[in-house]
Design an enzyme around this catalytic site. Structure first.
Site, PDB file in Angstrom:
ATOM      1  N   LYS A 190       0.809  -1.351  -0.018  1.00  0.00           N
ATOM      2  CA  LYS A 190      -0.686   0.092   0.279  1.00  0.00           C
ATOM      3  C   LYS A 190       0.442   1.032   0.058  1.00  0.00           C
ATOM      4  O   LYS A 190       1.807   1.650   0.974  1.00  0.00           O
ATOM      5  CB  LYS A 190      -0.957   0.068   1.055  1.00  0.00           C
ATOM      6  CG  LYS A 190      -1.932   0.835   1.019  1.00  0.00           C
ATOM      7  CD  LYS A 190      -2.339   1.584   2.223  1.00  0.00           C
ATOM      8  CE  LYS A 190      -2.354   2.397   3.436  1.00  0.00           C
ATOM      9  NZ  LYS A 190      -2.154   3.442   2.453  1.00  0.00           N
ATOM     10  N   GLU A 263      10.573  -0.054   9.874  1.00  0.00           N
ATOM     11  CA  GLU A 263      11.618   1.890   9.777  1.00  0.00           C
ATOM     12  C   GLU A 263      10.743   3.333  10.388  1.00  0.00           C
ATOM     13  O   GLU A 263       9.678   3.822   9.425  1.00  0.00           O
ATOM     14  CB  GLU A 263      12.138   1.708   8.672  1.00  0.00           C
ATOM     15  CG  GLU A 263      13.213   1.893   7.927  1.00  0.00           C
ATOM     16  CD  GLU A 263      13.308   3.574   7.290  1.00  0.00           C
ATOM     17  OE1 GLU A 263      13.383   4.315   8.954  1.00  0.00           O
ATOM     18  OE2 GLU A 263      13.152   4.002   6.894  1.00  0.00           O
ATOM     19  N   CYS A 297      13.316   9.860   6.923  1.00  0.00           N
ATOM     20  CA  CYS A 297      13.643   9.651   8.551  1.00  0.00           C
ATOM     21  C   CYS A 297      15.218  10.090   8.626  1.00  0.00           C
ATOM     22  O   CYS A 297      14.871  10.018  10.523  1.00  0.00           O
ATOM     23  CB  CYS A 297      12.865   8.575   8.307  1.00  0.00           C
ATOM     24  SG  CYS A 297      14.283   7.141   6.934  1.00  0.00           S
ATOM     25  N   GLU A 392      10.464  14.943  16.074  1.00  0.00           N
ATOM     26  CA  GLU A 392      10.969  14.857  14.383  1.00  0.00           C
ATOM     27  C   GLU A 392       9.857  15.686  13.807  1.00  0.00           C
ATOM     28  O   GLU A 392       9.391  15.697  13.584  1.00  0.00           O
ATOM     29  CB  GLU A 392      10.723  13.280  14.277  1.00  0.00           C
ATOM     30  CG  GLU A 392      10.613  13.393  12.929  1.00  0.00           C
ATOM     31  CD  GLU A 392      10.356  11.577  12.221  1.00  0.00           C
ATOM     32  OE1 GLU A 392       9.497  11.530  12.490  1.00  0.00           O
ATOM     33  OE2 GLU A 392      10.912  11.514  11.142  1.00  0.00           O
TER      34      GLU A 392
HETATM   35  P1  NAI Z   1       1.891   7.681   8.534  1.00  0.00           P
HETATM   36  O1  NAI Z   1       3.276   6.883   9.214  1.00  0.00           O
HETATM   37  O2  NAI Z   1       0.713   8.045   8.780  1.00  0.00           O
HETATM   38  O3  NAI Z   1       1.594   7.240   7.177  1.00  0.00           O
HETATM   39  C1  NAI Z   1       2.728   6.249   7.116  1.00  0.00           C
HETATM   40  C2  NAI Z   1       2.431   4.640   5.735  1.00  0.00           C
HETATM   41  O4  NAI Z   1       1.049   4.072   7.161  1.00  0.00           O
HETATM   42  C3  NAI Z   1       1.206   5.426   4.904  1.00  0.00           C
HETATM   43  O5  NAI Z   1       0.880   4.455   4.003  1.00  0.00           O
HETATM   44  C4  NAI Z   1       0.186   5.006   5.773  1.00  0.00           C
HETATM   45  O6  NAI Z   1      -1.453   5.632   4.718  1.00  0.00           O
HETATM   46  C5  NAI Z   1      -0.132   4.051   6.498  1.00  0.00           C
HETATM   47  N1  NAI Z   1      -1.221   4.208   7.950  1.00  0.00           N
HETATM   48  C6  NAI Z   1      -1.436   5.160   8.528  1.00  0.00           C
HETATM   49  N2  NAI Z   1      -1.875   4.833   9.545  1.00  0.00           N
HETATM   50  C7  NAI Z   1      -1.879   3.366   9.560  1.00  0.00           C
HETATM   51  C8  NAI Z   1      -2.204   2.402  10.457  1.00  0.00           C
HETATM   52  N3  NAI Z   1      -2.995   2.560  11.583  1.00  0.00           N
HETATM   53  N4  NAI Z   1      -1.730   1.271  10.551  1.00  0.00           N
HETATM   54  C9  NAI Z   1      -1.323   1.072   9.020  1.00  0.00           C
HETATM   55  N5  NAI Z   1      -0.810   1.229   7.924  1.00  0.00           N
HETATM   56  C10 NAI Z   1      -1.177   3.042   8.709  1.00  0.00           C
HETATM   57  O7  NAI Z   1       2.778   9.034   8.620  1.00  0.00           O
HETATM   58  P2  NAI Z   1       1.775   9.909   7.690  1.00  0.00           P
HETATM   59  O8  NAI Z   1       0.513  10.858   8.487  1.00  0.00           O
HETATM   60  O9  NAI Z   1       2.730  10.580   6.821  1.00  0.00           O
HETATM   61  O10 NAI Z   1       3.014  11.436   8.266  1.00  0.00           O
HETATM   62  C11 NAI Z   1       3.438  12.176  10.004  1.00  0.00           C
HETATM   63  C12 NAI Z   1       4.708  12.270  10.730  1.00  0.00           C
HETATM   64  O11 NAI Z   1       5.052  11.011  10.053  1.00  0.00           O
HETATM   65  C13 NAI Z   1       5.450  12.850   9.871  1.00  0.00           C
HETATM   66  O12 NAI Z   1       5.059  13.563   9.536  1.00  0.00           O
HETATM   67  C14 NAI Z   1       6.761  12.406  10.539  1.00  0.00           C
HETATM   68  O13 NAI Z   1       7.372  12.910  11.142  1.00  0.00           O
HETATM   69  C15 NAI Z   1       6.319  11.030  10.925  1.00  0.00           C
HETATM   70  N6  NAI Z   1       6.671  10.032   8.967  1.00  0.00           N
HETATM   71  C16 NAI Z   1       8.253   8.995   8.682  1.00  0.00           C
HETATM   72  C17 NAI Z   1       8.571   8.796   7.585  1.00  0.00           C
HETATM   73  C18 NAI Z   1       9.821   7.927   8.186  1.00  0.00           C
HETATM   74  O14 NAI Z   1      10.202   7.603   7.285  1.00  0.00           O
HETATM   75  N7  NAI Z   1      10.335   7.390   8.996  1.00  0.00           N
HETATM   76  C19 NAI Z   1       7.568   8.611   6.546  1.00  0.00           C
HETATM   77  C20 NAI Z   1       6.673   9.295   6.551  1.00  0.00           C
HETATM   78  C21 NAI Z   1       6.006  10.373   8.273  1.00  0.00           C
END
Ligand code: NAI
Length: 780
Positions: A190, A263, A297, A392
């Protein structure tokens, strides 16, 4: 305008990349996408829009997956998996190679589409995201080819659910899909809801590359769809995203038997010593925190500068910031594009607005009047505890403080709940390589930053998650050891009568911090043999004893710095001392368990101690050849403090099978002994006491494992938790581990052949080590 004027003003003309091909592709698809399931696109359904964050324009409509869609995707993947695995090393290698070639062929289309969807500068998508994605498929085509010969004991996990974020949409897809496919798994992936378009184009590529139907399935939608994948009938979840969601997934998968790699976020330190090449370090920061608008990240988001150089460095940095160009992401001349979505813009703006500490410098660069642009920002003079030094931001905002000594730099660097990456800048190789091992992170870049490659494992420690992606070390996340395991037979303690042994009250104590300790609660329980004869009493440890043991283990940090040679000697010495009392231990084991296998168990225990004494100075790291002017040194470091629930069966051998690999690799352990047969473990305390094991390195608790599992798994100062106890404890341990996202290794109610090959080997060594990749300049 003269050339001299241009050099002075750095004025530039626009150099926009054409978006015609990408728009044509979108139109060709009807600008509406269904899911990619079982080799074909489904009919588009109700969903959501994907917008260009630079203009707000709608690019396409995507479908929000339903339970039925996810179910269909998982079923297709399940059905396709056996044939895909059986296709064999070479068959899969050819398919992965075909994907790599097609990614290369369509690289410009991928780059432009990524820029439209995500807002990153075309230079980055063109030179970094897309080439690295290709490289991942090439590299893993090779891993597929070599699997049969080099990993003969490994097999695929089955169906992998993969959930990826929006910051590197295609690259994260490649990181997840390539190794999974190479090792014979099939996938349900996804993409993030803001950025699904390159995944759709990738689906198209899969068809062209001849990927058998059902091997790659892509469903689109928001977090709710992610949750559905987590709950579905998959064998593994691989997630990249926020720590908050990672924690939820850890809890949701606890006890399910699903493998998991996470990750997650970071707040990576960027350490500049006063002897660094300051201009290079400034240029490095452009790539550390303004690359991808800081939505990385492993972004070097926490700048630590040595005091003598601080004023000059900040001056150079502000000067450089003011020259950064913001503008249309499709313009090849710009440095900084837009954030991914208005929501992210709001988050970043809100976090900076709430901060009142330090001194804020905003780049003096014109901000385009529309789109999700946020200016490069530097906040100096913060304290380590300030929110922006800890949280972050995931935007182009660099926070900073100063330090005096290398020791202080390390302390500040490690003052974070995260542990993903770090950069160290110094012209003194001794200093840089002295600091690198002290950093609690998964990746260190010396005089560089944000370097990634398929050959070098990437991933973190602490709340940055666990597991590695890339390199040989990354393959463990997509394989398991061949062979079918049997269900664990749970063993009840024998019952009997009597309260003293030969008229003497013999109550074995706990072993904490090198001392025999009475249990905090003051309780003990009788231990009976098979015939009902009382053999003695064992202490009942409680959560306070767990805390004391963790404290003792933490205080024994020095053990992690000892040499493998020294640890080998101590393990041999333990073996020698156990051997000297072999008959006594054999008799004890027979008395506790009934039967006559005690002597064999002692013999196997001595042998196992020898095995890990042998490994202590031989489980070496690797040097990865990476396509830069340097190498990545993959060091195998101890995990830290490991809590282990030892198996009920094989009361001595099981305990030693957990202890020996852990301490051989430099960890300190808290062992919860066999619950029905605890007295071999308590006798073993005397062996440890006579074997030069430093206080706190091994701690032994007795009592009901159900009482100890939760406090051990939840403890913030425990770095990994293993459970070889009753089935129900696997869930307790995995759930509890979500507190600090410690690594876990649990049996899920499956038995292990402790006497044979299942009781030792690479699985144990891997669980007892953390791979840290240290990128260093090398050669030309
Ligand atoms: P997120 O962690 O919510 O989203 C990442 C992925 O997880 C997306 O595909 C989303 O649809 C999915 N997702 C969301 N809730 C889920 C759940 N309960 N179960 C399974 N999958 C789920 O990240 P978001 O909201 O887009 O960004 C928020 C913050 O997260 C950012 O501001 C940043 O600080 C951090 N982030 C860190 C990343 C990294 O590479 N370490 C990448 C993206 C966000």
């Amino acid at each position: 305008m003269s050339v001299a004027d241009i050099l002075e003003t750095m004025d530039y003309g626009e150099a926009p990349e054409s978006l015609a091909e990408a728009l044509a592709w979108l139109v060709d698809q009807g600008s509406r996408f269904g899911h990619f399931i079982d080799g074909a696109f489904t009919k588009p359904g109700d969903g959501f829009e994907s917008r260009n964050p630079a203009t707000g324009e709608v690019l396409a409509t995507l479908t929000q997956a339903s339970e039925a869609d996810v179910d269909a995707a998982v079923k297709a993947a399940r059905k396709a998996q056996p044939a895909w695995e059986k296709l064999g090393s070479h068959g899969r290698a050819r398919v992965l190679y075909a994907i790599a070639r097609l990614l290369q062929k369509h690289s410009r289309l991928f780059a432009v589409l990524e820029v439209l969807d995500n807002g990153k500068p075309i230079r980055e998508a063109r030179d970094i995201d897309v080439p690295l994605a290709q490289r991942h498929f090439y590299y893993h085509a090779g891993m597929a080819q070599l699997m049969e010969s080099e990993l003969p004991d490994a097999e695929a996990l089955g169906v992998c659910g993969q959930i990826i974020p929006w910051n590197f949409p295609l690259l994260m897809l490649a990181w997840k899909v390539a190794p999974a496919l190479a090792m014979g798994n099939t996938v349900v992936l996804k993409p993030a809801e803001y950025t699904s378009l390159t995944a759709m184009l990738f689906a198209d590529i899969c068809v062209q590359a001849g990927v058998p139907k059902g091997v790659v399935n892509i469903v689109t939608g928001d977090g709710a769809v992610g949750e559905m994948i987590v709950a579905a009938d998959v064998d593994k979840i691989a997630f990249t995203g926020s720590t908050e969601v990672g924690r939820k997934i850890r809890e949701a998968t606890a006890g399910s038997g699903k493998a998991l790699t996470l990750e997650l976020g970071g707040k990576s330190p960027y350490i500049v010593f006063d002897d660094a090449d300051l201009d290079s370090a400034v240029e490095g920061l452009v790539d550390a925190i303004w690359f991808n608008q800081g939505q990385v990240c492993c972004a070097g988001s926490r700048l630590l500068v040595q005091e003598p150089a601080a004023d000059l460095f900040y001056a150079k940095l502000r000067h450089r910031m003011d020259k950064l160009r913001m503008g249309s992401p499709l313009d090849k001349s710009i440095d900084v594009g837009t954030l991914v979505d208005p929501v992210q813009l709001q988050t970043v703006s809100g976090m900076v607005a709430a901060n009142t500490a330090g001194h804020v410098h905003v780049a003096d660069t014109p901000l385009p009047d529309q789109g999700c642009f946020y200016p490069p920002t530097l906040i100096t003079g913060l304290n380590p505890a300030d929110t922006l030094m800890q949280e972050e931001i995931f935007g182009p905002v660099l926070v900073s403080t100063t330090f005096r000594t290398p020791a202080e730099a390390v302390e500040l660097a490690n003052n974070s709940r995260y542990g993903l990456a770090a950069s160290v800048w110094s012209e003194n190789v001794n200093l840089a390589l002295d600091v690198a091992p002290k950093l609690a992170v998964g990746v260190v870049w010396v005089n560089g930053t944000n370097m990634m490659d398929a050959a070098a494992g990437f991933g973190g420690v602490r709340e940055s998650g666990f597991g590695r992606e890339g390199g040989w070390e990354g393959l463990a996340a997509y394989t398991r050891r061949k062979g079918s395991a049997k269900a664990l037979k749970e063993i009840e303690a024998f019952t009997g009568e009597g309260s003293t042994v030969d008229g003497i009250d013999r109550t074995a104590k706990l072993y904490i911090g090198g001392k025999q300790a009475r249990p905090d609660g003051g309780y003990s329980a009788p231990v009976y043999g098979k015939s009902g004869k009382l053999l003695g009493h064992a202490s009942i440890a409680n959560r306070k004893d767990v805390r004391n043991a963790v404290e003792a283990a933490q205080a024994a940090k020095g053990w992690s710095k000892t040499t493998g040679h020294l640890r080998a000697q101590i393990l041999y010495y333990i073996a020698e001392n156990l051997q000297a009392r072999a008959d006594e231990f054999a008799a004890r084991l027979d008395a506790m368990q009934g039967g006559k296998s005690g002597a064999k168990e002692v013999e196997a225990s001595v042998k196992r101690l020898f095995t890990y004494a042998a490994w202590a100075d031989k489980y070496d790291g690797q040097v990865h050849g990476v396509p830069i002017r340097g190498v990545a040194i993959a060091m195998k470091e101890p995990v830290g403090v490991i809590g282990a629930l030892c198996p009920a069966e094989a009361p001595l051998l099981g305990l030693i099978s957990c202890m020996a690999p852990a301490i051989a690799m430099g960890n300190r352990v808290i062992l919860s002994a066999s619950e029905p047969f605890p007295l071999a473990a308590t006798d073993f305390i005397q062996v440890l006491e006579t074997s030069d094991v430093p206080a706190g390195v091994v701690n032994i608790l007795t009592g009901p494992q159900a009482d100890l599992a939760d406090p051990l798994a939840r403890h913030m100062d425990v770095d990994a938790a293993w459970s070889f106890g009753a089935k129900a404890l696997s869930k307790v341990v995995e759930k509890g581990s979500a507190t600090n996202l410690k690594r876990t290794w649990v049996n899920n109610g499956m038995a292990r052949d402790w006497m044979g090959a299942g009781g030792e080997g690479h699985d144990f060594l891997r669980a007892a080590t953390e791979v840290k990749n240290i990128w260093v300049p090398y050669g030309e």
